[in-house]
Design a protein around this motif. Structure first.
Motif, short mmCIF file in Angstrom:
data_model
loop_
_atom_site.label_atom_id
_atom_site.label_comp_id
_atom_site.label_asym_id
_atom_site.label_seq_id
_atom_site.Cartn_x
_atom_site.Cartn_y
_atom_site.Cartn_z
N THR A 184 4.02 1.38 5.85
CA THR A 184 2.67 1.94 5.97
C THR A 184 2.67 3.17 6.88
OG1 THR A 184 1.69 -0.26 5.63
CG2 THR A 184 0.29 1.44 6.60
N LEU A 185 3.45 3.13 7.96
CA LEU A 185 3.53 4.30 8.84
C LEU A 185 4.13 5.49 8.11
CD1 LEU A 185 4.68 2.84 12.28
CD2 LEU A 185 2.38 3.36 11.48
N LEU A 186 5.15 5.24 7.29
CA LEU A 186 5.76 6.33 6.53
C LEU A 186 4.77 6.90 5.53
CD1 LEU A 186 8.15 8.11 5.91
CD2 LEU A 186 9.00 6.34 4.35
N ALA A 187 3.98 6.03 4.90
CA ALA A 187 2.96 6.50 3.96
C ALA A 187 1.95 7.40 4.67
CB ALA A 187 2.27 5.32 3.29
N ARG A 188 1.52 7.00 5.87
CA ARG A 188 0.58 7.83 6.64
C ARG A 188 1.21 9.17 6.99
NH1 ARG A 188 -1.39 2.94 10.59
NH2 ARG A 188 -3.05 2.11 9.27
N ARG A 189 2.48 9.14 7.33
CA ARG A 189 3.18 10.39 7.66
C ARG A 189 3.23 11.30 6.43
NH1 ARG A 189 7.60 11.97 11.17
NH2 ARG A 189 8.80 13.64 10.20
N ILE A 190 3.55 10.74 5.27
CA ILE A 190 3.60 11.52 4.04
C ILE A 190 2.26 12.18 3.78
CG2 ILE A 190 3.80 11.34 1.52
CD1 ILE A 190 5.89 9.07 2.07
N HIS A 191 1.19 11.42 3.94
CA HIS A 191 -0.13 12.00 3.70
C HIS A 191 -0.45 13.09 4.73
CE1 HIS A 191 -4.22 12.29 2.27
NE2 HIS A 191 -4.64 12.22 3.52
N ALA A 192 -0.08 12.86 5.99
CA ALA A 192 -0.35 13.86 7.03
C ALA A 192 0.35 15.18 6.72
CB ALA A 192 0.08 13.33 8.39
N GLN A 198 -8.47 15.07 3.13
CA GLN A 198 -9.18 13.81 3.02
C GLN A 198 -8.28 12.65 3.46
OE1 GLN A 198 -12.45 13.62 2.25
NE2 GLN A 198 -12.31 15.86 2.26
N PRO A 199 -8.83 11.66 4.17
CA PRO A 199 -8.01 10.52 4.59
C PRO A 199 -7.53 9.71 3.39
CG PRO A 199 -10.33 10.09 5.03
CD PRO A 199 -10.24 11.51 4.60
N PRO A 200 -6.37 9.09 3.49
CA PRO A 200 -5.88 8.27 2.38
C PRO A 200 -6.68 6.98 2.27
CG PRO A 200 -4.42 8.02 4.25
CD PRO A 200 -5.44 9.07 4.63
N LEU A 201 -6.69 6.40 1.08
CA LEU A 201 -7.36 5.13 0.84
C LEU A 201 -6.32 4.02 0.92
CD1 LEU A 201 -10.16 4.01 0.16
CD2 LEU A 201 -9.55 4.17 -2.27
N LEU A 202 -6.48 3.11 1.89
CA LEU A 202 -5.53 2.03 2.08
C LEU A 202 -6.00 0.81 1.30
CD1 LEU A 202 -2.94 1.30 3.65
CD2 LEU A 202 -4.41 0.45 5.49
N LEU A 203 -5.17 0.36 0.36
CA LEU A 203 -5.53 -0.73 -0.54
C LEU A 203 -4.49 -1.83 -0.47
CD1 LEU A 203 -6.34 1.49 -3.67
CD2 LEU A 203 -8.01 0.53 -2.07
N ASP A 204 -4.94 -3.09 -0.46
CA ASP A 204 -4.05 -4.24 -0.57
C ASP A 204 -4.16 -4.80 -1.97
OD1 ASP A 204 -2.85 -4.58 2.07
OD2 ASP A 204 -4.91 -4.88 2.75
N HIS A 215 -9.75 10.48 -6.90
CA HIS A 215 -8.38 10.87 -7.24
C HIS A 215 -7.68 11.46 -6.01
CE1 HIS A 215 -11.12 14.24 -8.27
NE2 HIS A 215 -10.22 14.97 -7.65
N GLY A 216 -7.92 10.86 -4.85
CA GLY A 216 -7.23 11.30 -3.64
C GLY A 216 -5.85 10.66 -3.55
N THR A 217 -5.50 10.22 -2.34
CA THR A 217 -4.22 9.53 -2.13
C THR A 217 -4.49 8.06 -1.88
OG1 THR A 217 -3.16 11.50 -1.21
CG2 THR A 217 -2.17 9.37 -0.67
N TRP A 218 -3.82 7.20 -2.64
CA TRP A 218 -3.94 5.76 -2.48
C TRP A 218 -2.65 5.22 -1.88
CZ3 TRP A 218 -6.11 3.79 -7.87
CH2 TRP A 218 -7.35 4.39 -8.10
N VAL A 219 -2.76 4.53 -0.77
CA VAL A 219 -1.62 3.77 -0.21
C VAL A 219 -1.81 2.33 -0.68
CG1 VAL A 219 -0.44 3.03 1.88
CG2 VAL A 219 -1.45 5.33 1.76
N LEU A 220 -1.00 1.94 -1.65
CA LEU A 220 -1.18 0.65 -2.33
C LEU A 220 -0.11 -0.33 -1.85
CD1 LEU A 220 -2.74 -0.98 -4.40
CD2 LEU A 220 -1.30 0.02 -6.19
N ARG A 221 -0.51 -1.23 -0.97
CA ARG A 221 0.44 -2.18 -0.37
C ARG A 221 0.63 -3.40 -1.28
NH1 ARG A 221 -1.52 -2.23 5.93
NH2 ARG A 221 -3.40 -3.12 5.00
N GLY A 222 1.90 -3.81 -1.43
CA GLY A 222 2.20 -4.97 -2.25
C GLY A 222 1.84 -4.75 -3.70
N ILE A 223 2.28 -3.66 -4.29
CA ILE A 223 1.88 -3.30 -5.64
C ILE A 223 2.22 -4.38 -6.65
CG2 ILE A 223 4.02 -2.01 -6.08
CD1 ILE A 223 2.36 -0.08 -7.79
N GLU A 224 3.24 -5.19 -6.36
CA GLU A 224 3.63 -6.25 -7.29
C GLU A 224 2.56 -7.32 -7.45
OE1 GLU A 224 4.96 -7.44 -3.20
OE2 GLU A 224 5.10 -5.62 -4.43
N ALA A 225 1.59 -7.36 -6.51
CA ALA A 225 0.54 -8.38 -6.57
C ALA A 225 -0.63 -7.97 -7.46
CB ALA A 225 0.03 -8.69 -5.17
#
Length: 400
Positions: A184-192, A198-204, A215-225
């Motif tokens: 998650t920290l790396l994803a935030r760094r990538i977006h920064a 616009q801030p990224p959208l954090l999704l579980d 259509h911004g940036t989605w940080v999608l945690r646990g995509i397999e779920a």
């Protein structure tokens, strides 16, 4: 007398103690609060934990270094951590060419060594005044869980460098690694570093019932779920004319994840695949991470900062850390709160009748590894992440 609360705080990053002292003497007399860092890891810790208003950044820290590569890498890290933080580069051996390169990386200005005192003070005041006029509201770092990636080892610097290279594009990315490794920290760094304001959208994924609009940036945690209907819906969105950028996070390996996702979703997601190693595979990061968390939590809780000796750091390197950096972070907070560098580092230790020191824990780990491998030193060393000579030295230390 100047009110300390009104003093701007300047972080000076330079490995030369004499230059640090000269800068502190000058700037404190001119109404600044001055903090020091001698390398990149210390600088990132300071910026994460302390209310820094401006950074003075030397570009070389290793003895004999003149290329400025260390400082440029740190500048990128600082920009990812706090994009609006003004950074003034201080350069001597590296020259004007490197200073110009630093400006391209986001530095606010530069000053040459040896600096002119009055010009330096004027530059600091002008920079801070301009920063106040142009300032955008920033979330305090202490409120966001000090989102900073501390990476000393090549095992972490390599994937971070790849992420930095791809960050300015709109490419989807798959960030994989065990729990607590920093996805998650790396994803935030990538977006920064993407340039997206616009801030990224954090999704579980396991809690999603529908895909969000936009259509911004989605940080999608646990995509397999993702459920099968949502997998199909996301694949449709990615095939559209204005898809979101998806930074997909997963603790699964590529083969297992590919088996769980339809090819229409898997193929665009895994086009750029970045894998983060477990903490045990990057032991060189552990001292820097431990120092970072100890300082951060000492500031956060208003308590004394414990100091780890060499034996304690060796013991930390040997621990298995099943929850990786997240577990190390919790252990360091416990040390700060309980006020003892020999505080037990796990719930089992806390329940034990006798509280072992870190050195005792290290001996226990070594004994367990030797028994597990039938006292085969080569196999035990590999299990512990040590070379055979390093394991022999520890065995001699503890009489094993």
């Amino acid at each position: 007398m100047t009110d300390p609360a009104s003093q701007p705080t300047v972080l000076f990053v330079d490995d030369d103690a004499d230059i640090q002292s000269a800068a502190r003497l000058l700037l404190t007399r001119r109404g600044f609060c001055v903090l020091a860092a001698h390398n990149a890891a210390e600088a990132l810790t300071r910026v994460a934990a302390d209310p820094i208003d401006l950074v003075l950044l030397d570009l070389n820290y290793a003895p004999g270094a003149t290329t400025g590569a260390e400082g440029l890498a740190l500048l990128r890290d600082l920009h990812a951590l706090r994009p609006a933080l003004p950074v003034i580069v201080v350069t001597g051996h590296s020259g004007v060419a490197i200073a110009v390169a630093a400006m391209r990386e986001g530095a606010t200005d530069f000053v040459m060594k040896p600096w002119h005192n009055e010009r330096l003070v004027t530059l600091l005041h002008d920079t801070l005044d301009r920063q106040r006029r142009e300032a955008r509201p920033e979330t305090p770092q202490a409120e966001t869980g000090e989102p900073v990636l501390i990476a000393v080892s090549q095992q972490m610097r390599a994937p971070i460098a790849l992420a930095d290279r791809i960050a300015p594009t709109r490419a989807h990315m798959l960030l994989s690694g065990p729990p607590g490794s920093g996805k998650t920290l790396l994803a935030r760094r990538i977006h920064a570093r993407s340039g997206d304001a616009q801030p990224p959208l954090l999704l579980d994924a396991d809690g999603l019932s529908a895909l969000p609009p936009g259509h911004g940036t989605w940080v999608l945690r646990g995509i397999e779920a993702l459920t099968s209907p949502l997998q199909r819906a996301l694949a449709d969105r990615l095939d559209g004319t204005a898809p979101p950028r998806v930074l997909a996070l997963s603790a699964l390996g590529p083969e297992e994840l590919a088996a769980r996702l339809p090819p229409r979703l898997w193929l665009p997601i895994e086009a750029v695949r970045i894998s983060l190693p477990p903490l045990t595979e990057r032991p060189d990061d552990i001292p820097a991470l431990a120092a970072h968390f100890l300082h951060y939590f000492a500031i956060r809780h208003g308590l004394a900062e414990p100091v780890l000796d060499a034996a304690s750091l060796d013991a930390l390197r040997l621990r298995p850390w099943p929850q990786n950096v997240r577990e190390l972070r919790a252990a360091m907070e416990r040390m700060v709160v309980l006020g003892d560098a020999t505080t037990p580092l796990s719930a089992d230790d806390e329940r034990a009748h006798d509280n072992p020191t870190l050195a005792q824990s290290e001996r226990t780990l070594i004994e367990a590894a030797l028994r597990r491998h039938g006292f085969n030193v080569s196999h035990a060393a590999r299990d512990l992440g040590l070379t055979r000579p390093a394991l022999y030295r520890r065995m001699a230390r503890y009489g094993l």
